[in-house]
Design a protein around this motif. Structure first.
Motif, PDB file in Angstrom:
ATOM      1  N   ALA A   1       0.858  -1.100  -0.134  1.00  0.00           N
ATOM      2  CA  ALA A   1       0.070  -0.054   0.165  1.00  0.00           C
ATOM      3  C   ALA A   1       1.104   1.346  -0.023  1.00  0.00           C
ATOM      4  CB  ALA A   1      -0.825  -0.042   1.078  1.00  0.00           C
ATOM      5  N   VAL A   2       1.861   1.172   0.745  1.00  0.00           N
ATOM      6  CA  VAL A   2       3.019   2.251   0.767  1.00  0.00           C
ATOM      7  C   VAL A   2       3.569   2.646  -0.493  1.00  0.00           C
ATOM      8  CG1 VAL A   2       5.089   3.287   1.689  1.00  0.00           C
ATOM      9  CG2 VAL A   2       3.334   1.917   3.329  1.00  0.00           C
ATOM     10  N   LYS A   3       3.813   1.588  -1.368  1.00  0.00           N
ATOM     11  CA  LYS A   3       4.449   1.923  -2.702  1.00  0.00           C
ATOM     12  C   LYS A   3       3.342   2.508  -3.566  1.00  0.00           C
ATOM     13  CE  LYS A   3       7.381  -2.303  -2.851  1.00  0.00           C
ATOM     14  NZ  LYS A   3       7.910  -3.630  -3.078  1.00  0.00           N
ATOM     15  N   GLU A   4       2.208   2.057  -3.514  1.00  0.00           N
ATOM     16  CA  GLU A   4       1.298   2.607  -4.165  1.00  0.00           C
ATOM     17  C   GLU A   4       0.955   3.973  -4.088  1.00  0.00           C
ATOM     18  OE1 GLU A   4      -0.240   1.055  -7.004  1.00  0.00           O
ATOM     19  OE2 GLU A   4       1.139  -0.179  -6.650  1.00  0.00           O
ATOM     20  N   ARG A   5       0.927   4.339  -2.709  1.00  0.00           N
ATOM     21  CA  ARG A   5       0.566   5.731  -2.472  1.00  0.00           C
ATOM     22  C   ARG A   5       1.685   6.581  -2.841  1.00  0.00           C
ATOM     23  NH1 ARG A   5      -0.797   5.169   3.821  1.00  0.00           N
ATOM     24  NH2 ARG A   5      -0.489   7.317   3.944  1.00  0.00           N
ATOM     25  N   ILE A   6       3.081   5.976  -2.758  1.00  0.00           N
ATOM     26  CA  ILE A   6       4.238   6.938  -3.480  1.00  0.00           C
ATOM     27  C   ILE A   6       4.389   7.026  -4.678  1.00  0.00           C
ATOM     28  CG2 ILE A   6       6.568   6.930  -3.502  1.00  0.00           C
ATOM     29  CD1 ILE A   6       6.854   5.764  -0.694  1.00  0.00           C
ATOM     30  N   ARG A   7       4.061   5.840  -5.380  1.00  0.00           N
ATOM     31  CA  ARG A   7       3.700   5.815  -6.887  1.00  0.00           C
ATOM     32  C   ARG A   7       2.689   6.893  -7.486  1.00  0.00           C
ATOM     33  NH1 ARG A   7       4.211  -0.061  -6.815  1.00  0.00           N
ATOM     34  NH2 ARG A   7       6.331  -0.620  -7.499  1.00  0.00           N
ATOM     35  N   LEU A   8       1.426   6.898  -6.689  1.00  0.00           N
ATOM     36  CA  LEU A   8       0.466   7.951  -6.969  1.00  0.00           C
ATOM     37  C   LEU A   8       1.187   9.369  -7.009  1.00  0.00           C
ATOM     38  CD1 LEU A   8      -2.717   6.296  -5.560  1.00  0.00           C
ATOM     39  CD2 LEU A   8      -1.893   6.445  -7.794  1.00  0.00           C
ATOM     40  N   GLY A   9       1.850   9.418  -5.762  1.00  0.00           N
ATOM     41  CA  GLY A   9       2.442  10.866  -5.606  1.00  0.00           C
ATOM     42  C   GLY A   9       3.434  11.224  -6.858  1.00  0.00           C
ATOM     43  N   ALA A  10       4.150  10.186  -7.394  1.00  0.00           N
ATOM     44  CA  ALA A  10       5.097  10.529  -8.445  1.00  0.00           C
ATOM     45  C   ALA A  10       4.259  10.731  -9.744  1.00  0.00           C
ATOM     46  CB  ALA A  10       5.739   9.080  -8.817  1.00  0.00           C
ATOM     47  N   GLU A  11       2.980  10.844  -9.839  1.00  0.00           N
ATOM     48  CA  GLU A  11       2.707  11.242 -11.037  1.00  0.00           C
ATOM     49  C   GLU A  11       2.223  12.634 -11.021  1.00  0.00           C
ATOM     50  OE1 GLU A  11      -1.179   8.909 -11.266  1.00  0.00           O
ATOM     51  OE2 GLU A  11       0.128   6.849 -11.773  1.00  0.00           O
ATOM     52  N   THR A  12       2.261  13.204  -9.718  1.00  0.00           N
ATOM     53  CA  THR A  12       1.755  14.638  -9.478  1.00  0.00           C
ATOM     54  C   THR A  12       3.170  15.337  -8.935  1.00  0.00           C
ATOM     55  OG1 THR A  12       1.221  14.036  -7.199  1.00  0.00           O
ATOM     56  CG2 THR A  12      -0.464  14.134  -8.956  1.00  0.00           C
ATOM     57  N   SER A  13       3.488  15.284  -7.837  1.00  0.00           N
ATOM     58  CA  SER A  13       4.713  16.147  -7.135  1.00  0.00           C
ATOM     59  C   SER A  13       5.894  15.301  -6.608  1.00  0.00           C
ATOM     60  CB  SER A  13       4.028  16.946  -6.150  1.00  0.00           C
ATOM     61  OG  SER A  13       3.635  16.151  -5.065  1.00  0.00           O
TER      62      SER A  13
END
Length: 251
Positions: free
Chosen positions: A63-75
């Protein structure tokens, strides 16, 4: 987003990472020039696993990886992950490409109260990430204004997060009802800052931008401190502090 190696850019990227991770408790933060390292702790209630066990699909690190990957799409810059299973506890290492920002995410069982100078861990930890991020953001803004006003190369500082006892904790804790006590923080986050590579003009510009400056401790170990977004920041020794006047104050 990185914009070159600097303390300012490292803090901006680090703040974005903290925002993506949300409620993860920052057990450690250390900035050395343009290199920023974090230690985050997963929320309690998770089941830890020992090294050598396979990583299940519902493991909290997923779940942590997914949250960081989602952030990589923005900031947040594109992350790289490394799962460390060589020690007693499994750890997730995160590197943000194009930056010197790194993070280690650990299981809750690895964190002890003593490691953050606290008598106990509890719900009070949920209050910390937001407070630390606000202070990081403001220090980054001060660095940006400092260079804009004084010119020169990017100012580099060293910054370290510590947890110090709250002097009012015992009084507040004793008066509180039992259900409220886990939310009362026995320690508070604080920073220690030192110059890494800063010109004299930049030091003056940085100092002039501070509000609510004072000294703490007893002679001969008194140290200059400032309050930045509610958190105490120990400043480099030897500063001649001249607090900035508040708007409308007499000069």
């Amino acid at each position: 987003m990185t914009g070159g190696a600097s303390s300012h850019n490292a803090l901006v990227v680090g703040s974005a990472l903290m925002g993506g991770l949300g409620s993860l408790f920052p057990a450690g933060l250390k900035l050395t020039g343009d290199r920023l390292e974090f230690v985050f702790v997963l929320p309690d209630g998770r089941n830890g696993r020992h090294a050598g066990d396979p990583e299940p699909s519902d493991h909290p690190f997923v779940a942590v990886k997914e949250r960081i990957r989602l952030g990589a799409e923005t900031s947040v810059p594109l992350p790289r992950f490394f799962l460390d299973t060589d020690s007693r506890w499994t750890r997730l290492h995160v590197e943000l490409t194009g930056t010197a920002v790194r993070a280690v995410i650990v299981l809750p069982d690895e964190l002890t109260a003593q490691s953050v100078n606290a008598p106990f861990l509890g719900w009070w930890q949920d209050q910390v990430p937001g407070s630390v991020r606000l202070a990081v953001d403001e220090i980054a803004r001060i660095l940006a204004r400092c260079r804009h006003r004084a010119g020169g190369p990017e100012p580099l500082i060293d910054l370290e997060l510590n947890y110090v006892p709250d002097r009012n904790f015992e009084t507040v804790f004793a008066r509180a009802h039992e259900p409220v006590r886990p939310f009362i923080a026995p320690v508070r986050p604080a920073f220690k800052m030192r110059w890494h590579a800063v010109t004299p003009a930049q030091r003056k510009a940085f100092t002039d931008d501070l509000i609510d400056v004072t000294t703490a401790g007893w002679w001969p170990r008194r140290r200059p401190t400032a309050t930045i977004m509610g958190l105490e920041v120990e400043l480099p020794p030897g500063l001649l502090l001249r607090p900035r006047a508040l708007p409308g104050a007499a000069r």
